[in-house]
Design a protein around this motif. Sequence first.
Motif, PDB file in Angstrom:
ATOM      1  N   VAL A 231       0.828  -1.204   0.000  1.00 11.45           N
ATOM      2  CA  VAL A 231       0.000   0.000   0.000  1.00 11.45           C
ATOM      3  C   VAL A 231       0.862   1.254   0.000  1.00 11.45           C
ATOM      4  O   VAL A 231       1.815   1.360   0.772  1.00 11.45           O
ATOM      5  CB  VAL A 231      -0.935   0.026   1.232  1.00 11.45           C
ATOM      6  N   LEU A 232       0.492   2.210  -0.851  1.00 14.73           N
ATOM      7  CA  LEU A 232       1.111   3.526  -0.886  1.00 14.73           C
ATOM      8  C   LEU A 232       0.070   4.554  -0.479  1.00 14.73           C
ATOM      9  O   LEU A 232      -1.011   4.600  -1.068  1.00 14.73           O
ATOM     10  CB  LEU A 232       1.626   3.856  -2.291  1.00 14.73           C
ATOM     11  N   ASP A 233       0.389   5.374   0.508  1.00 14.18           N
ATOM     12  CA  ASP A 233      -0.487   6.476   0.912  1.00 14.18           C
ATOM     13  C   ASP A 233       0.114   7.767   0.372  1.00 14.18           C
ATOM     14  O   ASP A 233       1.193   8.191   0.797  1.00 14.18           O
ATOM     15  CB  ASP A 233      -0.626   6.524   2.438  1.00 14.18           C
ATOM     16  N   ILE A 234      -0.572   8.374  -0.577  1.00 12.63           N
ATOM     17  CA  ILE A 234      -0.117   9.603  -1.215  1.00 12.63           C
ATOM     18  C   ILE A 234      -0.687  10.785  -0.438  1.00 12.63           C
ATOM     19  O   ILE A 234      -1.874  10.801  -0.126  1.00 12.63           O
ATOM     20  CB  ILE A 234      -0.582   9.642  -2.687  1.00 12.63           C
ATOM     21  N   ALA A 235       0.163  11.765  -0.157  1.00  9.39           N
ATOM     22  CA  ALA A 235      -0.192  12.892   0.712  1.00  9.39           C
ATOM     23  C   ALA A 235      -0.509  12.349   2.106  1.00  9.39           C
ATOM     24  O   ALA A 235      -1.545  12.619   2.693  1.00  9.39           O
ATOM     25  CB  ALA A 235      -1.337  13.711   0.128  1.00  9.39           C
ATOM     26  N   CYS A 236       0.431  11.561   2.628  1.00  9.91           N
ATOM     27  CA  CYS A 236       0.221  10.784   3.857  1.00  9.91           C
ATOM     28  C   CYS A 236       0.258  11.615   5.132  1.00  9.91           C
ATOM     29  O   CYS A 236      -0.108  11.106   6.199  1.00  9.91           O
ATOM     30  CB  CYS A 236       1.249   9.668   3.956  1.00  9.91           C
ATOM     31  N   GLY A 237       0.698  12.855   5.057  1.00  5.44           N
ATOM     32  CA  GLY A 237       0.777  13.664   6.271  1.00  5.44           C
ATOM     33  C   GLY A 237       1.697  13.018   7.286  1.00  5.44           C
ATOM     34  O   GLY A 237       2.828  12.643   6.974  1.00  5.44           O
ATOM     35  N   THR A 238       1.204  12.844   8.506  1.00  8.94           N
ATOM     36  CA  THR A 238       2.024  12.289   9.587  1.00  8.94           C
ATOM     37  C   THR A 238       1.974  10.761   9.664  1.00  8.94           C
ATOM     38  O   THR A 238       2.480  10.175  10.614  1.00  8.94           O
ATOM     39  CB  THR A 238       1.611  12.893  10.936  1.00  8.94           C
TER      40      THR A 238
END
Length: 167
Positions: A5-12
């Motif tokens: 899984v890739l979280d784009i614009a993942c923040g913190t």
Amino acid sequence: MGSRVLDIACGTGDLLLELAPRCTEVAGVDLDAAKIAYALGRGNAMCRFAVADATSLPFDNDHFDVATLSMALHGMSDGARRETLVEALRVAPKVIVLDYAAPLPTNATAWVLRLVERSSPAVHLAGFRSFLAQGGVAPLARACGLQASSAGLVLSGCLELWTVQRG
């Protein structure tokens, strides 16, 4: 789960920290170096984090099983939204998107969210307004030649969850 899984614009990194025990690989990218530094400091060896632009991801084609975009598209310019969605689908065959429902309802929750967005920097606010004016995720996906299906509304009908795939 066993997914990559890739979280784009993942923040913190909150989403990835939650997913990490159920996945074989998790990675997050964000433009904000301070948020990435915070995410890295949270100490989960399963999670990889990097400062990266969502329109030019540092991963091979189809490296991930799924990418996520949570509350990110509405704050981008029209061009960046399109580029981000297409780039996300370059690195993963499926993208799960959570963002504002368009149109927003007229309930109290939506009015609070509108006030929050009005306090954002001008560029973000312009993105929010154009995102809603253009109809949100579905028309964006169609304009990119992609398929989008809604999984439903949450938060008093203010947010919508979508699955976006290659056409």
